[in-house]
Structure formats: structure tokens, C-alpha cells
Design a protein around this motif. Structure first.
Motif, short mmCIF file in Angstrom:
data_model
loop_
_atom_site.label_atom_id
_atom_site.label_comp_id
_atom_site.label_asym_id
_atom_site.label_seq_id
_atom_site.Cartn_x
_atom_site.Cartn_y
_atom_site.Cartn_z
N ASN A 1 0.83 -1.21 0.00
CA ASN A 1 0.00 0.00 0.00
C ASN A 1 0.86 1.26 0.00
OD1 ASN A 1 -2.35 -1.52 0.05
ND2 ASN A 1 -2.58 -1.40 2.27
N SER A 2 1.92 1.24 0.80
CA SER A 2 2.80 2.41 0.88
C SER A 2 3.51 2.65 -0.44
CB SER A 2 3.83 2.22 2.01
OG SER A 2 3.22 2.25 3.27
N THR B 1 -1.10 2.03 5.42
CA THR B 1 0.26 2.18 4.94
C THR B 1 1.20 1.76 6.07
OG1 THR B 1 0.38 4.47 5.69
CG2 THR B 1 -0.43 4.08 3.44
#
Length: 266
Positions: free
Chosen positions: A62-63, A213
Motif C-alpha cells: 500500500n505504501s 500504509t
């Protein structure tokens, strides 16, 4: 004597700045699941957990996705704006530059609250793409500054010569300008990528816990106790940032990117 004192002072500053990283790195290799320094035993299993544990791996993906798309958006916003400011030399054009700098000048919590209010009003709070747009706008200043420096380094006679030969603005941009500003474009992308990867407040205010994240994951994990995986993620962030900025320094004009003038301009 003065030189010796200066070196001693710089050494102390370096030790002061490096000490937290050394402590975190030591904690990240603890064999036991605790945050102790010096480390008790040695194990790299906490680094492996970033990629093998489903929750940490998903947070990492996600990050990386957020940072990549936000950096791309920031560059796409900054490039035409910097191009316009370079081609249209006029006092009123500085208003657009001020608008580009404004999000990064405000305190992050104020900007984050502004995004929260906007996305809530728009009915899009919690959507993953709101974090991408928010980060892209929040960090647009970085590629705007680097691209402005890149455009300023271009010899305008090259553009005039291309235009005289019949090239359109689009052709001049693609064949003359873009190759010259490519290092500045890549540098702006890299700066946004690294900062977006580590940013917490804006991401939390826009998506909450619906999209974890790594910074949000660390905050959530704190509720269940400290683990060396948090320290491993921190070291991973530092190593990744050092690698990216090292590549920028190696292949880009770092003094110029930091605002230094060349000998011809000074």
C-alpha cells in the motif's frame, strides 16, 4: 586549535544525529520480541516479517503504491505549471507558483484537516484514491522547485532555434526541453516518493484505517505492544531513502538541485 574544535563539534553533531539510527538498528536485530538495546542475540527474522507476514506485506505494498502514484501525480501537476512559468515571464504568473507552494508551506496537520473536510463533504472519505490525490497536492512543491531549477538551466537560444526551424511548442517540449530537465524531473519524483512513503498525518486523515500504509500500520501495532518489526521498518525506510537520494546525488546535479548557482550564473 580552531580547526580541531570545529572537527570535534562536527563529530559530536554526527554522533548525536546517528545515535537514534544506531539504537533502532540494534533493536531491529533482537532475537527476542522486545525493544532492548544493546540487542539480546541476533536475528534478521523481523526484517523477513516485513515481506512474509501478510499484514506487514500488505502495508508495504500500500505504501509503495501510494508513494508511486502520488509522486506521478505531483510531477504531472508540476511539469505544465513550471513550463508555463518559464515560457510566460510575467509578474501575475507568480500567483500560480504561490498556489503550487502553498500546500507544503502550511503545517501538515492544517493541510490534513483541510483534506479531511473536503473529502468528507464530497462523500469520498476513506477511499484509497483520496490519499493519492491528497499526497500529490501536498508534495507538489518539491517537483515544482526542482523543475523550476531545471527550466532555469536551459539555454533559451536552443528553444528559439527549434521554434525557428518550425517546431511546435509540443515538439520543442518533447525533443529539446524534456531531455534537458529529465534529471530534475526524476529528482522531483524521488523526493515526493520518499516523503510520501513516510507520511502519516495526511494519509490517516484521508483514509483512516481503511488503507493501512506502513506508518499507519506501525501506529496500529503500537496498541498491541512493541515488536522489533517496527524498528525493522524504520531501518528499511532509512535505507531506502539513503539509496534513492544517493542515486539522485550520483546521477543528478545535486548542488544545482539544492539551489546553488553555476559559475556562469553567479
Amino acid at each position: 586549535m580552531n580547526r580541531a574544535l570545529t572537527r570535534l563539534y562536527l563529530a559530536l553533531v554526527a554522533i548525536f544525529l546517528a545515535a537514534p539510527i544506531v539504537v533502532v538498528a540494534g533493536v531491529s536485530v533482537n532475537e527476542r520480541q522486545n525493544l532492548t538495546f544493546p540487542p539480546q542475540g541476533f536475528s534478521l527474522s523481523w526484517y523477513a516479517a516485513i515481506f512474509t507476514d501478510d499484514s506487514w506485506r500488505q502495508a508495504l505494498m500500500n505504501s509503495l503504491l501510494l508513494a508511486t502514484l502520488a509522486a506521478t501525480l505531483a510531477v504531472l501537476i508540476a511539469l505544465p505549471l513550471a513550463w508555463f512559468l518559464w515560457r510566460r515571464i510575467a509578474p501575475w504568473a507568480n500567483v500560480f507558483q504561490l498556489l503550487g507552494v502553498a500546500p507544503f508551506v502550511l503545517p501538515p496537520v492544517i493541510t490534513a484537516l483541510g483534506f479531511l473536510t473536503f473529502w468528507t463533504t464530497a462523500g469520498a472519505y476513506g477511499q484509497w484514491w483520496t490519499a493519492i490525490i491528497s499526497h500529490g497536492i501536498f508534495f507538489v512543491t518539491l517537483p515544482l522547485v526542482t523543475l523550476t531549477l531545471g527550466f532555469a538551466s536551459i539555454d533559451r537560444s536552443l528553444v528559439e532555434a527549434a521554434s525557428t526551424m518550425g517546431a511546435s511548442d509540443r515538439t520543442v517540449l518533447r525533443t529539446v526541453v524534456l531531455p534537458l530537465i529529465l534529471p530534475y524531473l526524476v529528482s522531483g519524483f524521488a523526493f515526493v516518493f520518499v516523503l510520501s512513503l513516510n507520511e502519516y498525518i495526511v494519509a490517516y486523515m484521508t483514509v483512516g484505517f481503511t488503507m493501512e500504509t506502513l506508518p499507519i500500520k506501525i501506529f496500529n501495532a503500537l496498541r498491541y505492544g512493541y515488536t522489533p518489526t517496527m524498528a525493522s521498518v524504520s531501518v528499511f525506510f532509512v535505507a531506502l531513502a539513503a539509496l534513492i537520494f544517493g542515486l539522485v546525488a550520483r546521477f543528478g546535479d545535486l548542488p544545482r538541485l539544492l539551489g546553488a548557482l553555476s559559475s556562469d550564473e553567479s
